[in-house]
Design a protein around this motif. Structure first.
Motif, short mmCIF file in Angstrom:
data_model
loop_
_atom_site.label_atom_id
_atom_site.label_comp_id
_atom_site.label_asym_id
_atom_site.label_seq_id
_atom_site.Cartn_x
_atom_site.Cartn_y
_atom_site.Cartn_z
N MET A 348 -11.53 -13.38 -14.64
CA MET A 348 -10.59 -13.00 -13.60
C MET A 348 -10.71 -11.52 -13.24
O MET A 348 -10.61 -11.15 -12.06
CB MET A 348 -9.16 -13.29 -14.08
CG MET A 348 -8.12 -13.25 -12.98
SD MET A 348 -8.46 -14.54 -11.77
CE MET A 348 -7.26 -14.07 -10.52
N ALA A 349 -10.94 -10.69 -14.21
CA ALA A 349 -11.09 -9.25 -13.93
C ALA A 349 -12.29 -8.99 -13.01
O ALA A 349 -12.23 -8.15 -12.10
CB ALA A 349 -11.23 -8.47 -15.24
N VAL A 351 -13.50 -11.10 -10.80
CA VAL A 351 -13.14 -11.58 -9.46
C VAL A 351 -12.28 -10.56 -8.73
O VAL A 351 -12.49 -10.27 -7.55
CB VAL A 351 -12.41 -12.94 -9.56
CG1 VAL A 351 -11.84 -13.34 -8.21
CG2 VAL A 351 -13.36 -14.01 -10.08
N ARG A 352 -11.31 -9.97 -9.43
CA ARG A 352 -10.44 -8.98 -8.80
C ARG A 352 -11.23 -7.73 -8.38
O ARG A 352 -11.00 -7.17 -7.31
CB ARG A 352 -9.31 -8.60 -9.75
CG ARG A 352 -8.27 -9.72 -9.92
CD ARG A 352 -7.28 -9.36 -11.00
NE ARG A 352 -6.26 -10.39 -11.12
CZ ARG A 352 -5.39 -10.47 -12.13
NH1 ARG A 352 -5.45 -9.57 -13.13
NH2 ARG A 352 -4.49 -11.43 -12.16
N ARG A 353 -12.13 -7.31 -9.22
CA ARG A 353 -12.95 -6.15 -8.88
C ARG A 353 -13.84 -6.45 -7.67
O ARG A 353 -14.04 -5.59 -6.80
CB ARG A 353 -13.80 -5.74 -10.08
CG ARG A 353 -14.59 -4.46 -9.83
CD ARG A 353 -15.26 -3.92 -11.09
NE ARG A 353 -16.30 -4.81 -11.60
CZ ARG A 353 -16.18 -5.54 -12.70
NH1 ARG A 353 -15.06 -5.49 -13.42
NH2 ARG A 353 -17.18 -6.30 -13.10
N GLN A 355 -13.15 -8.55 -5.21
CA GLN A 355 -12.35 -8.55 -3.99
C GLN A 355 -11.93 -7.14 -3.58
O GLN A 355 -11.79 -6.86 -2.39
CB GLN A 355 -11.12 -9.44 -4.17
CG GLN A 355 -11.46 -10.92 -4.22
CD GLN A 355 -10.24 -11.78 -3.91
OE1 GLN A 355 -9.23 -11.71 -4.62
NE2 GLN A 355 -10.34 -12.58 -2.87
N ALA A 356 -11.75 -6.28 -4.54
CA ALA A 356 -11.46 -4.89 -4.20
C ALA A 356 -12.66 -4.22 -3.55
O ALA A 356 -12.53 -3.37 -2.66
CB ALA A 356 -11.04 -4.13 -5.46
N SER A 366 -12.12 -20.18 -7.84
CA SER A 366 -12.37 -19.93 -9.25
C SER A 366 -11.76 -21.02 -10.11
O SER A 366 -10.59 -21.34 -9.99
CB SER A 366 -11.76 -18.58 -9.67
OG SER A 366 -12.27 -17.53 -8.86
N LEU A 376 -7.82 -17.90 -4.96
CA LEU A 376 -7.26 -16.65 -4.45
C LEU A 376 -7.54 -16.56 -2.96
O LEU A 376 -8.68 -16.50 -2.54
CB LEU A 376 -7.88 -15.44 -5.17
CG LEU A 376 -7.78 -15.46 -6.70
CD1 LEU A 376 -8.42 -14.20 -7.26
CD2 LEU A 376 -6.33 -15.59 -7.13
#
Length: 378
Positions: A348-349, A351-353, A355-356, A366, A376
């Motif tokens: 998950m980390a 994926v967040r990075r 998208q940022a 996911s 997301l």
């Protein structure tokens, strides 16, 4: 305006027409009842309705009573509907003779869907090639009795724009490539080709090309080859399990290709991925799900060749890790949709990075090994 009935006995939102058996002509009528050919007629015919039953009978405009009840919007200036409807009469598939009769009666057909008519053989495709010279869209999915011999007839369809041969399990590719890639008779307008789940499809000189002896990225084929299809925009090779890195590197040399599916190819490795990236640099949609031999090393080299990529499916690629997304995020700046479902090396980390890094990405699919099912969507 084009019209297609939503169900066997209705016309759009109009009340159902009364069933008149004597007003319906079979596809194999007596000779005296056969329609005169109408080369100017532009129609599209589907072999199935939502019921899923195969179709055998044709509503013909020859009958004034039925024709008078058709909406005015479906009539052409010459007094014939621009799109004919088919009605089901029995659960059996149409015979080759029925298809031949249809081709004789309506030589102006531009779209024909024979998907799922599993009893049709090579003879039906030969009749289509001889009778429907103006055909633009042809669907032959799940014709399990169609062989390479029937594929030779495809060379006669010079106006063909899309061809669907998904799940034609006996097609091996040699005759198909010869027909579509003939130096003198290739349907140069062909823009979409689906060979998904053609399990017998394998590498051959015609499917690839006869090497010209040069190291050009887009070599000119020396003989019949799929590389003659210069207008090709969409290609689906999903689950063509006999294709290897070497064959894909030779086949996939389409600089204008926009959409490609190589999902479920067990032999595709990083070397094949890089070769595909070099041969198809204009891709916008790419599917590589369940390609378990792809790794971050391959993407580190391939990503830079795809700056136009917008949709990418990497679900169930078990060797991908967070560095894979980093490489994709740096090179594919136009990406909008990404699927990394069941990729155990991506958390998950990561994926967040990602998208940022790419805020324009609207959706990341996911699904993780731990059982979480997350989508997301911004």
């Amino acid at each position: 305006m084009r019209w297609r009935s939503r169900c066997p006995w209705s016309l759009g939102d109009r009340p159902p027409l009364p069933y008149r058996p004597q007003k319906i002509a079979a596809l194999s009528p007596p000779r005296e009842q056969a329609l005169c050919p109408s080369p100017s007629l532009e129609v599209a015919v589907s072999s199935r309705l939502s019921s899923g039953r195969c179709l055998l009978h044709l509503i013909v405009p020859k009958d004034a009573h039925i024709y008078s009840e058709l909406p005015a919007s479906v009539r052409s200036e010459r007094g014939l509907p621009r799109e004919l409807g088919l009605v089901p009469c029995c659960p059996e598939c149409p015979s080759g003779e029925a298809v031949a009769t249809l081709c004789f009666q309506q030589p102006g057909l531009t779209s024909l869907d024979l998907s799922g008519c599993s009893e049709l053989t090579d003879g039906a495709l030969l009749a289509v090639s001889r009778g429907l010279r103006h055909l633009r869209h042809l669907s032959l999915g799940k014709l399990q009795r169609l062989t390479d011999a029937g594929c030779t007839a495809l060379g006669g369809l010079q106006e063909l724009q899309s061809l669907d041969m998904a799940k034609c399990c006996l097609v091996r590719g040699r005759e198909l490539a010869q027909a579509l890639g003939s130096m003198h008779g290739a349907p140069s307008q062909l823009a979409s080709l689906s060979l998904a789940h053609c399990s017998s499809l394998k590498s051959c000189p015609e499917l690839e090309h006869q090497a010209s002896g040069t190291k050009d990225a887009c070599p000119e084929p020396q003989g019949p080859s799929l590389l003659m299809l210069r207008a090709l925009q969409e290609l689906d090779l999903t689950a063509c399990s006999k294709l290897t890195d070497a064959s894909l590197a030779k086949v996939l040399q389409f600089p204008q290709l926009r959409q490609l599916s190589l999902s479920l190819l067990p032999e595709l490795t990083d070397n094949g991925l890089v070769a595909v990236a070099r041969g198809c640099p204009s891709l916008e949609h790419l599917a590589l799900s369940h390609c378990s031999r792809l790794s971050d090393k391959g993407w580190a080299q391939a990503a830079s060749f795809w700056p136009r990529l917008q949709h990418l499916n990497l679900s169930s690629c078990s060797q991908l890790i967070e560095q894979t997304l980093d490489a994709i995020g740096q090179a594919c700046r136009q990406l909008r949709v990404l699927d990394v479902a069941t990729c155990p090396g991506i958390n998950m980390a990561t994926v967040r990075r990602f998208q940022a890094q790419l805020p324009q990405v609207s959706c990341v699919q996911s699904r993780f090994v731990g059982g979480a099912d997350l989508t997301l969507t911004l």
